[in-house]
Design a protein around this motif. Sequence first.
Motif, PDB file in Angstrom:
ATOM      1  N   GLY A  18      43.525  -8.128 -40.889  1.00  0.00           N
ATOM      2  CA  GLY A  18      44.579  -8.618 -41.766  1.00  0.00           C
ATOM      3  C   GLY A  18      45.953  -8.310 -41.202  1.00  0.00           C
ATOM      4  O   GLY A  18      46.098  -7.589 -40.213  1.00  0.00           O
ATOM      5  N   ARG A  77      38.784 -13.308 -51.969  1.00  0.00           N
ATOM      6  CA  ARG A  77      40.176 -12.867 -51.946  1.00  0.00           C
ATOM      7  C   ARG A  77      40.690 -12.700 -53.366  1.00  0.00           C
ATOM      8  O   ARG A  77      40.206 -13.339 -54.295  1.00  0.00           O
ATOM      9  CB  ARG A  77      41.056 -13.840 -51.174  1.00  0.00           C
ATOM     10  CG  ARG A  77      41.231 -15.203 -51.809  1.00  0.00           C
ATOM     11  CD  ARG A  77      42.010 -16.124 -50.868  1.00  0.00           C
ATOM     12  NE  ARG A  77      42.211 -17.455 -51.452  1.00  0.00           N
ATOM     13  CZ  ARG A  77      42.709 -18.486 -50.770  1.00  0.00           C
ATOM     14  NH1 ARG A  77      43.063 -18.339 -49.496  1.00  0.00           N
ATOM     15  NH2 ARG A  77      42.861 -19.655 -51.360  1.00  0.00           N
ATOM     16  N   THR A 114      47.964 -15.816 -49.290  1.00  0.00           N
ATOM     17  CA  THR A 114      48.286 -14.388 -49.382  1.00  0.00           C
ATOM     18  C   THR A 114      47.426 -13.716 -50.438  1.00  0.00           C
ATOM     19  O   THR A 114      47.378 -14.148 -51.597  1.00  0.00           O
ATOM     20  CB  THR A 114      49.773 -14.210 -49.737  1.00  0.00           C
ATOM     21  OG1 THR A 114      50.570 -14.716 -48.665  1.00  0.00           O
ATOM     22  CG2 THR A 114      50.100 -12.742 -49.962  1.00  0.00           C
ATOM     23  N   ALA A 115      46.726 -12.679 -50.022  1.00  0.00           N
ATOM     24  CA  ALA A 115      45.810 -11.975 -50.918  1.00  0.00           C
ATOM     25  C   ALA A 115      45.182 -10.811 -50.167  1.00  0.00           C
ATOM     26  O   ALA A 115      45.342 -10.691 -48.952  1.00  0.00           O
ATOM     27  CB  ALA A 115      44.708 -12.918 -51.406  1.00  0.00           C
ATOM     28  N   VAL A 116      44.472  -9.981 -50.915  1.00  0.00           N
ATOM     29  CA  VAL A 116      43.585  -9.008 -50.286  1.00  0.00           C
ATOM     30  C   VAL A 116      42.237  -9.701 -50.102  1.00  0.00           C
ATOM     31  O   VAL A 116      41.701 -10.289 -51.057  1.00  0.00           O
ATOM     32  CB  VAL A 116      43.435  -7.738 -51.143  1.00  0.00           C
ATOM     33  CG1 VAL A 116      42.468  -6.758 -50.469  1.00  0.00           C
ATOM     34  CG2 VAL A 116      44.789  -7.071 -51.354  1.00  0.00           C
ATOM     35  N   TYR A 117      41.724  -9.642 -48.895  1.00  0.00           N
ATOM     36  CA  TYR A 117      40.457 -10.301 -48.561  1.00  0.00           C
ATOM     37  C   TYR A 117      39.347  -9.246 -48.485  1.00  0.00           C
ATOM     38  O   TYR A 117      39.503  -8.218 -47.814  1.00  0.00           O
ATOM     39  CB  TYR A 117      40.584 -11.051 -47.237  1.00  0.00           C
ATOM     40  CG  TYR A 117      41.335 -12.350 -47.379  1.00  0.00           C
ATOM     41  CD1 TYR A 117      42.705 -12.345 -47.621  1.00  0.00           C
ATOM     42  CD2 TYR A 117      40.683 -13.574 -47.303  1.00  0.00           C
ATOM     43  CE1 TYR A 117      43.404 -13.537 -47.790  1.00  0.00           C
ATOM     44  CE2 TYR A 117      41.367 -14.772 -47.459  1.00  0.00           C
ATOM     45  CZ  TYR A 117      42.729 -14.742 -47.704  1.00  0.00           C
ATOM     46  OH  TYR A 117      43.426 -15.921 -47.869  1.00  0.00           O
ATOM     47  N   TYR A 118      38.250  -9.552 -49.159  1.00  0.00           N
ATOM     48  CA  TYR A 118      37.125  -8.633 -49.238  1.00  0.00           C
ATOM     49  C   TYR A 118      35.865  -9.269 -48.655  1.00  0.00           C
ATOM     50  O   TYR A 118      35.607 -10.461 -48.860  1.00  0.00           O
ATOM     51  CB  TYR A 118      36.823  -8.269 -50.691  1.00  0.00           C
ATOM     52  CG  TYR A 118      37.944  -7.557 -51.412  1.00  0.00           C
ATOM     53  CD1 TYR A 118      38.914  -8.274 -52.097  1.00  0.00           C
ATOM     54  CD2 TYR A 118      38.020  -6.165 -51.418  1.00  0.00           C
ATOM     55  CE1 TYR A 118      39.935  -7.619 -52.777  1.00  0.00           C
ATOM     56  CE2 TYR A 118      39.031  -5.513 -52.093  1.00  0.00           C
ATOM     57  CZ  TYR A 118      39.983  -6.251 -52.764  1.00  0.00           C
ATOM     58  OH  TYR A 118      40.998  -5.595 -53.424  1.00  0.00           O
ATOM     59  N   GLY A 134      38.625  -4.066 -48.409  1.00  0.00           N
ATOM     60  CA  GLY A 134      39.639  -5.116 -48.420  1.00  0.00           C
ATOM     61  C   GLY A 134      40.652  -4.978 -47.306  1.00  0.00           C
ATOM     62  O   GLY A 134      40.916  -3.876 -46.813  1.00  0.00           O
ATOM     63  N   THR A 135      41.219  -6.105 -46.927  1.00  0.00           N
ATOM     64  CA  THR A 135      42.286  -6.128 -45.938  1.00  0.00           C
ATOM     65  C   THR A 135      43.350  -7.114 -46.405  1.00  0.00           C
ATOM     66  O   THR A 135      43.037  -8.211 -46.876  1.00  0.00           O
ATOM     67  CB  THR A 135      41.756  -6.500 -44.537  1.00  0.00           C
ATOM     68  OG1 THR A 135      42.801  -6.378 -43.570  1.00  0.00           O
ATOM     69  CG2 THR A 135      41.194  -7.914 -44.476  1.00  0.00           C
ATOM     70  N   GLN A 136      44.598  -6.703 -46.299  1.00  0.00           N
ATOM     71  CA  GLN A 136      45.703  -7.513 -46.812  1.00  0.00           C
ATOM     72  C   GLN A 136      46.082  -8.609 -45.819  1.00  0.00           C
ATOM     73  O   GLN A 136      46.273  -8.348 -44.628  1.00  0.00           O
ATOM     74  CB  GLN A 136      46.931  -6.630 -47.075  1.00  0.00           C
ATOM     75  CG  GLN A 136      48.170  -7.387 -47.538  1.00  0.00           C
ATOM     76  CD  GLN A 136      48.038  -7.926 -48.940  1.00  0.00           C
ATOM     77  OE1 GLN A 136      47.610  -7.220 -49.850  1.00  0.00           O
ATOM     78  NE2 GLN A 136      48.412  -9.191 -49.129  1.00  0.00           N
ATOM     79  N   THR A 184      49.076 -11.445 -45.557  1.00  0.00           N
ATOM     80  CA  THR A 184      50.341 -11.915 -46.110  1.00  0.00           C
ATOM     81  C   THR A 184      50.861 -13.053 -45.245  1.00  0.00           C
ATOM     82  O   THR A 184      51.036 -12.886 -44.036  1.00  0.00           O
ATOM     83  CB  THR A 184      51.377 -10.788 -46.161  1.00  0.00           C
ATOM     84  OG1 THR A 184      50.866  -9.707 -46.946  1.00  0.00           O
ATOM     85  CG2 THR A 184      52.685 -11.278 -46.786  1.00  0.00           C
TER      86      THR A 184
END
Length: 119
Positions: A9, A38, A90-94, A112-114, A116
């Motif tokens: 991310g 996400r 844009t989101a935190v991806y899981y 999770g990984t951000q 942006t």
Amino acid sequence: QVQLVESGGGLVQPGGSLRLSCAASGIIFSIYAVGWYRQAPGKQRELVAGIDTGGNTDYADSVKGRFTISRDNAKNTVSLQMSSLKAEDTAVYYCNSKKVMANVIYDYWGQGTQVTVSS
């Protein structure tokens, strides 16, 4: 102990690309269905892309043609190649892995990984 660890991310400009990776330990990833989800601020977590044990893939309409999910069974990883990124990505991806065996659900999540997307 089962662990899913996402990486890749970061901050990217609109139109750019990122590749997320999910590395599994403690399980054999190839026998699990794996999904990338996400969650944006104030929104529910949503499924972005999934891949089953046979390599069949499915995508949310919002990312079709831009994102590609793939497996590397030798490395016990699943990746999400994201291109033509938009601000709304844009989101935190899981990363999630799931299987059902003998009526027992095995369901694991990464931290999770951000991602942006901004200029």
